[in-house]
Design a protein around this motif. Sequence first.
Motif, PDB file in Angstrom:
ATOM      1  N   GLN A  27       0.858  -1.179   0.000  1.00 17.47           N
ATOM      2  CA  GLN A  27       0.000   0.000   0.000  1.00 17.47           C
ATOM      3  C   GLN A  27       0.894   1.228   0.000  1.00 17.47           C
ATOM      4  O   GLN A  27       1.785   1.350   0.844  1.00 17.47           O
ATOM      5  N   HIS A  28       0.637   2.123  -0.921  1.00 14.27           N
ATOM      6  CA  HIS A  28       1.605   3.185  -1.189  1.00 14.27           C
ATOM      7  C   HIS A  28       1.546   4.316  -0.178  1.00 14.27           C
ATOM      8  O   HIS A  28       2.533   4.982   0.072  1.00 14.27           O
ATOM      9  N   ASN A  29       0.373   4.559   0.371  1.00 16.62           N
ATOM     10  CA  ASN A  29       0.193   5.699   1.250  1.00 16.62           C
ATOM     11  C   ASN A  29      -0.068   5.207   2.665  1.00 16.62           C
ATOM     12  O   ASN A  29      -1.025   4.490   2.895  1.00 16.62           O
ATOM     13  N   HIS A  30       0.768   5.584   3.600  1.00 15.48           N
ATOM     14  CA  HIS A  30       0.576   5.128   4.977  1.00 15.48           C
ATOM     15  C   HIS A  30      -0.288   6.102   5.777  1.00 15.48           C
ATOM     16  O   HIS A  30      -0.995   5.681   6.684  1.00 15.48           O
ATOM     17  N   HIS A  31      -0.187   7.373   5.447  1.00 18.68           N
ATOM     18  CA  HIS A  31      -0.989   8.391   6.115  1.00 18.68           C
ATOM     19  C   HIS A  31      -1.515   9.350   5.044  1.00 18.68           C
ATOM     20  O   HIS A  31      -0.726   9.874   4.252  1.00 18.68           O
ATOM     21  N   VAL A  32      -2.822   9.542   5.057  1.00 19.84           N
ATOM     22  CA  VAL A  32      -3.441  10.462   4.109  1.00 19.84           C
ATOM     23  C   VAL A  32      -4.368  11.395   4.873  1.00 19.84           C
ATOM     24  O   VAL A  32      -5.165  10.925   5.699  1.00 19.84           O
ATOM     25  N   ILE A  33      -4.249  12.671   4.607  1.00 21.96           N
ATOM     26  CA  ILE A  33      -5.136  13.668   5.224  1.00 21.96           C
ATOM     27  C   ILE A  33      -5.849  14.415   4.108  1.00 21.96           C
ATOM     28  O   ILE A  33      -5.195  14.955   3.210  1.00 21.96           O
ATOM     29  N   LEU A  34      -7.173  14.412   4.165  1.00 21.99           N
ATOM     30  CA  LEU A  34      -7.989  15.081   3.151  1.00 21.99           C
ATOM     31  C   LEU A  34      -9.049  15.938   3.823  1.00 21.99           C
ATOM     32  O   LEU A  34      -9.420  15.686   4.979  1.00 21.99           O
ATOM     33  N   SER A  35      -9.543  16.871   3.077  1.00 23.94           N
ATOM     34  CA  SER A  35     -10.695  17.655   3.533  1.00 23.94           C
ATOM     35  C   SER A  35     -11.975  16.989   3.055  1.00 23.94           C
ATOM     36  O   SER A  35     -11.968  16.263   2.048  1.00 23.94           O
ATOM     37  N   GLU A  36     -13.058  17.245   3.774  1.00 25.29           N
ATOM     38  CA  GLU A  36     -14.350  16.708   3.356  1.00 25.29           C
ATOM     39  C   GLU A  36     -14.653  17.123   1.919  1.00 25.29           C
ATOM     40  O   GLU A  36     -14.324  18.236   1.501  1.00 25.29           O
ATOM     41  N   ALA A  37     -15.277  16.216   1.190  1.00 26.73           N
ATOM     42  CA  ALA A  37     -15.686  16.396  -0.213  1.00 26.73           C
ATOM     43  C   ALA A  37     -14.547  16.183  -1.195  1.00 26.73           C
ATOM     44  O   ALA A  37     -14.788  16.188  -2.416  1.00 26.73           O
ATOM     45  N   ALA A  38     -13.345  15.999  -0.704  1.00 22.81           N
ATOM     46  CA  ALA A  38     -12.235  15.697  -1.619  1.00 22.81           C
ATOM     47  C   ALA A  38     -12.399  14.286  -2.167  1.00 22.81           C
ATOM     48  O   ALA A  38     -13.081  13.443  -1.596  1.00 22.81           O
ATOM     49  N   SER A  39     -11.738  14.042  -3.288  1.00 26.51           N
ATOM     50  CA  SER A  39     -11.754  12.680  -3.847  1.00 26.51           C
ATOM     51  C   SER A  39     -10.599  11.877  -3.251  1.00 26.51           C
ATOM     52  O   SER A  39      -9.558  12.420  -2.891  1.00 26.51           O
ATOM     53  N   LEU A  71      -5.460 -14.519   4.789  1.00 30.32           N
ATOM     54  CA  LEU A  71      -5.214 -13.312   4.010  1.00 30.32           C
ATOM     55  C   LEU A  71      -3.800 -12.778   4.233  1.00 30.32           C
ATOM     56  O   LEU A  71      -3.273 -12.862   5.350  1.00 30.32           O
ATOM     57  N   THR A  72      -3.242 -12.216   3.172  1.00 31.63           N
ATOM     58  CA  THR A  72      -2.018 -11.430   3.277  1.00 31.63           C
ATOM     59  C   THR A  72      -2.430  -9.969   3.191  1.00 31.63           C
ATOM     60  O   THR A  72      -3.068  -9.563   2.220  1.00 31.63           O
ATOM     61  N   PHE A  73      -2.056  -9.200   4.198  1.00 35.88           N
ATOM     62  CA  PHE A  73      -2.475  -7.803   4.295  1.00 35.88           C
ATOM     63  C   PHE A  73      -1.353  -6.854   3.908  1.00 35.88           C
ATOM     64  O   PHE A  73      -0.168  -7.135   4.124  1.00 35.88           O
ATOM     65  N   GLY A  74      -1.734  -5.707   3.369  1.00 31.16           N
ATOM     66  CA  GLY A  74      -0.822  -4.590   3.249  1.00 31.16           C
ATOM     67  C   GLY A  74      -0.648  -3.910   4.603  1.00 31.16           C
ATOM     68  O   GLY A  74      -1.323  -4.262   5.575  1.00 31.16           O
ATOM     69  N   LYS A  75       0.240  -2.934   4.659  1.00 29.93           N
ATOM     70  CA  LYS A  75       0.561  -2.280   5.933  1.00 29.93           C
ATOM     71  C   LYS A  75      -0.530  -1.329   6.414  1.00 29.93           C
ATOM     72  O   LYS A  75      -0.486  -0.863   7.547  1.00 29.93           O
ATOM     73  N   GLY A  76      -1.479  -1.035   5.548  1.00 31.23           N
ATOM     74  CA  GLY A  76      -2.578  -0.179   5.957  1.00 31.23           C
ATOM     75  C   GLY A  76      -2.328   1.284   5.641  1.00 31.23           C
ATOM     76  O   GLY A  76      -1.184   1.742   5.534  1.00 31.23           O
ATOM     77  N   THR A  77      -3.428   2.014   5.466  1.00 26.91           N
ATOM     78  CA  THR A  77      -3.392   3.466   5.257  1.00 26.91           C
ATOM     79  C   THR A  77      -4.274   4.113   6.301  1.00 26.91           C
ATOM     80  O   THR A  77      -5.457   3.777   6.414  1.00 26.91           O
ATOM     81  N   HIS A  78      -3.673   5.020   7.060  1.00 23.43           N
ATOM     82  CA  HIS A  78      -4.438   5.763   8.063  1.00 23.43           C
ATOM     83  C   HIS A  78      -4.990   7.025   7.389  1.00 23.43           C
ATOM     84  O   HIS A  78      -4.229   7.921   7.013  1.00 23.43           O
ATOM     85  N   LEU A  79      -6.289   7.051   7.214  1.00 22.63           N
ATOM     86  CA  LEU A  79      -6.955   8.164   6.533  1.00 22.63           C
ATOM     87  C   LEU A  79      -7.614   9.075   7.558  1.00 22.63           C
ATOM     88  O   LEU A  79      -8.398   8.621   8.390  1.00 22.63           O
ATOM     89  N   ILE A  80      -7.299  10.351   7.477  1.00 22.87           N
ATOM     90  CA  ILE A  80      -7.929  11.359   8.343  1.00 22.87           C
ATOM     91  C   ILE A  80      -8.653  12.351   7.453  1.00 22.87           C
ATOM     92  O   ILE A  80      -8.051  12.923   6.531  1.00 22.87           O
ATOM     93  N   ILE A  81      -9.926  12.535   7.725  1.00 25.20           N
ATOM     94  CA  ILE A  81     -10.738  13.512   6.987  1.00 25.20           C
ATOM     95  C   ILE A  81     -10.993  14.698   7.906  1.00 25.20           C
ATOM     96  O   ILE A  81     -11.548  14.541   8.998  1.00 25.20           O
ATOM     97  N   GLN A  82     -10.580  15.857   7.450  1.00 28.32           N
ATOM     98  CA  GLN A  82     -10.770  17.077   8.232  1.00 28.32           C
ATOM     99  C   GLN A  82     -12.083  17.746   7.851  1.00 28.32           C
ATOM    100  O   GLN A  82     -12.388  17.856   6.669  1.00 28.32           O
ATOM    101  N   PRO A  83     -12.867  18.145   8.851  1.00 33.53           N
ATOM    102  CA  PRO A  83     -14.156  18.769   8.546  1.00 33.53           C
ATOM    103  C   PRO A  83     -13.977  20.090   7.782  1.00 33.53           C
ATOM    104  O   PRO A  83     -12.938  20.716   7.884  1.00 33.53           O
TER     105      PRO A  83
END
Lengths: 116, 114
Positions: B6-18, B102-114
Amino acid sequence: SAVISQKPSRDICQRGTSLTIQCQVDSQVTMMFWYRQQPGQSLTLIATANQGSEATYESGFVIDKFPISRPNLTFSTLTVSNMSPEDSSIYLCSVEARRQPGDEQFFGPGTRLTVL
Amino acid sequence: AQSVSQHNHHVILSEAASLELGCNYSYGGTVNLFWYVQYPGQHLQLLLKYFSGDPLVKGIKGFEAEFIKSKFSFNLRKPSVQWSDTAEYFCAVNDRGGADGLTFGKGTHLIIQP
């Protein structure tokens, strides 16, 4: 779907002791698995719990350290033996209902183990 | 042996973003592909899966993923994220026969900011 419960939900144990984790499913399932999730890490498969026979262990995991029982189609236990602080992890049970292509696995809530 | 990246370990987006989270796997045989989500304080639950048929699969909560066999990829997408999508996302794979763990990826922590 399947509803899975695990006991205990968490425990703090001393080095050198052993802990047995129970996994109970609300319906008969074909496949049961045990995973470990170390702090900040992903899930790693420990073993497949086979009903009526010895578990199948993944590379790096051995029966002496992680003995597993599966006496029937709804219950399994995982024992973490002779624990060290490196065993501190979340241990998860999962099940696959029918053993069909594309079947998903359902996960239990996990057991959070801390070894001092 | 299988592996999942998994390429992204931490992702921060704003609401309504793709959103698009990348997942690539390595395995010589045919596979089942899964995206699981873990909301704070909750169990792992299935978002969507692919094992055959249409390579574009739709899951719960408006998520979708596309299996591209030539790229060994199974990227997760959502056109407009919500604050409630804040969670840990895991890509996973097993052998098509379905009897494997199952073999898992390392995971992506997604944070959506209001």
